[in-house]
Write an enzyme that holds these catalytic residues in place. Sequence first.
Site, PDB file in Angstrom:
ATOM      1  N   GLY A 153       0.873  -1.168   0.000  1.00 45.99           N
ATOM      2  CA  GLY A 153       0.000   0.000   0.000  1.00 45.99           C
ATOM      3  C   GLY A 153       0.916   1.226   0.000  1.00 45.99           C
ATOM      4  O   GLY A 153       1.867   1.289   0.792  1.00 45.99           O
ATOM      5  N   ASP A 177      -1.597   4.806  -6.190  1.00 46.31           N
ATOM      6  CA  ASP A 177      -0.159   4.640  -5.946  1.00 46.31           C
ATOM      7  C   ASP A 177       0.636   5.836  -6.447  1.00 46.31           C
ATOM      8  O   ASP A 177       1.703   6.147  -5.927  1.00 46.31           O
ATOM      9  CB  ASP A 177       0.348   3.349  -6.602  1.00 46.31           C
ATOM     10  CG  ASP A 177      -0.112   2.163  -5.782  1.00 46.31           C
ATOM     11  OD1 ASP A 177      -1.254   1.711  -5.988  1.00 46.31           O
ATOM     12  OD2 ASP A 177       0.641   1.739  -4.882  1.00 46.31           O
ATOM     13  N   ASN A 204      -3.175   2.779  -9.971  1.00 48.07           N
ATOM     14  CA  ASN A 204      -3.600   1.995  -8.801  1.00 48.07           C
ATOM     15  C   ASN A 204      -3.547   0.522  -9.201  1.00 48.07           C
ATOM     16  O   ASN A 204      -3.218   0.178 -10.339  1.00 48.07           O
ATOM     17  CB  ASN A 204      -5.005   2.423  -8.349  1.00 48.07           C
ATOM     18  CG  ASN A 204      -5.372   1.843  -6.993  1.00 48.07           C
ATOM     19  OD1 ASN A 204      -4.566   1.921  -6.043  1.00 48.07           O
ATOM     20  ND2 ASN A 204      -6.526   1.240  -6.865  1.00 48.07           N
TER      21      ASN A 204
HETATM   22  O1  MRU Z   1       0.574  -3.991  -4.615  1.00 45.09           O
HETATM   23  P1  MRU Z   1      -0.063  -3.288  -3.461  1.00 45.09           P
HETATM   24  O2  MRU Z   1      -0.864  -4.195  -2.593  1.00 45.09           O
HETATM   25  O3  MRU Z   1       0.940  -2.469  -2.691  1.00 45.09           O
HETATM   26  O4  MRU Z   1      -1.075  -2.255  -4.145  1.00 45.09           O
HETATM   27  C1  MRU Z   1      -1.766  -1.372  -3.317  1.00 45.09           C
HETATM   28  C2  MRU Z   1      -2.722  -0.507  -4.040  1.00 45.09           C
HETATM   29  O5  MRU Z   1      -2.833  -0.518  -5.248  1.00 45.09           O
HETATM   30  C3  MRU Z   1      -3.487   0.479  -3.202  1.00 45.09           C
HETATM   31  O6  MRU Z   1      -4.758   0.718  -3.726  1.00 45.09           O
HETATM   32  C4  MRU Z   1      -2.713   1.819  -3.171  1.00 45.09           C
HETATM   33  O7  MRU Z   1      -1.391   1.604  -2.801  1.00 45.09           O
HETATM   34  C5  MRU Z   1      -3.340   2.801  -2.252  1.00 45.09           C
HETATM   35  S1  MRU Z   1      -3.139   2.346  -0.569  1.00 45.09           S
HETATM   36  C6  MRU Z   1      -3.832   3.546   0.389  1.00 45.09           C
END
Ligand code: MRU
Length: 370
Positions: free
Chosen positions: A64, A254, A264
Amino acid sequence: MIDTVRWLDSKHNILSSIPENTESLLPGKLRIIDQTLLPGKLEYITTDKPEEIFQCIKRLSVRGAPAIGCAAALGLAAVSGKSNTLVKKTFLNELCKTSEYLASSRPTAVNLSWALKRCITKIENSKETRLKELKKILTVEALSILQEDISMCLKIGKNGLALLKNGDGILTHCNAGALATGDFGTALSPLYAAHKKGFKITVYSDETRPLLQGARLTAWELRKAGIKVISICDNMAGQVMREGKINIVIVGADRIAANGDTANKIGTYSLAILAKYHKIPFYVAAPYSTIDISIPDGQRIPIEQRSPNEIAVFNRKRILPKSVEVYNPAFDVSPTGLISGIITEKVILKPPYARSIKEFMRKTASIASS
Ligand code: MRU
């Protein structure tokens, strides 16, 4: 409260904010929930080793965008706290090397490099030359990134609440909740606020193939909070929308480019198109640390490519015929035209985003420097 990322000080206090007395801050360690084990087990990893911190981020033990920024900053403070150099220049060189190394663990979420850069700049600009003090300054900066993140998430919740009403069905993708931030989350924070207000809401949580952040993590944390959550496979979103079950889609981000294009978790773009077709508002929730105004549009956002095994192997068994190739981008970009608004800690940004983002970042920068 979900303690996704924390600082463990020399007296074993677990911190999410800067303490009044900073004497026992160091030596300290980064402590994270190991999210690869959820929902089965709630276990923590405590470390001050750069390779371990790198691997925790890469294999998504901590994940995240805001959470990896906080973890990297606290990780940098933990690693640097062990340095035995007595020379500031050497300390700074070591700091930059560790920071570059940690920043290379994942490319898409800008919060990672943003948080590390903020820590380095703090030390570069400090007039202090005593190493013990510099280490403390660094740790306090990392803790303030975490503390600010928690407070920004709460504010995102308050602002996003204005978009919700009693009885709403909300669709979300991946996990942009407390597990993805210091606490409360971005996309999930308005849902926590609505629940607290007594609204009866139903959250439809996309399972989020291939790593199932929606099925494992979003469902876990919403259930824990007593919020009604219904898990669906990613390919069911269109049908659920057609059945009239969804009033609003809220996702995290992201990296948001200067024009509002938003990266995202893979699958978000398809949801944005589906929402447009069904005339359902599609909102992104993110703090200022996720906005990258150095990138004009989404085409320049680096998209992480992950191991083919994440798709080819399920439950430790290969599910694909042996020679079949796999393509596994971890993120996609939803173009600005599909986004109804961006819920930030200050306001809900509206199109045209090139203008509203510029104004928001200008105001945020002037507050930060005053
Ligand atoms: O691969 P991840 O689990 O890190 O991806 C996370 C996401 O895409 C979330 O939606 C994004 O980081 C926002 S978290 C507040």
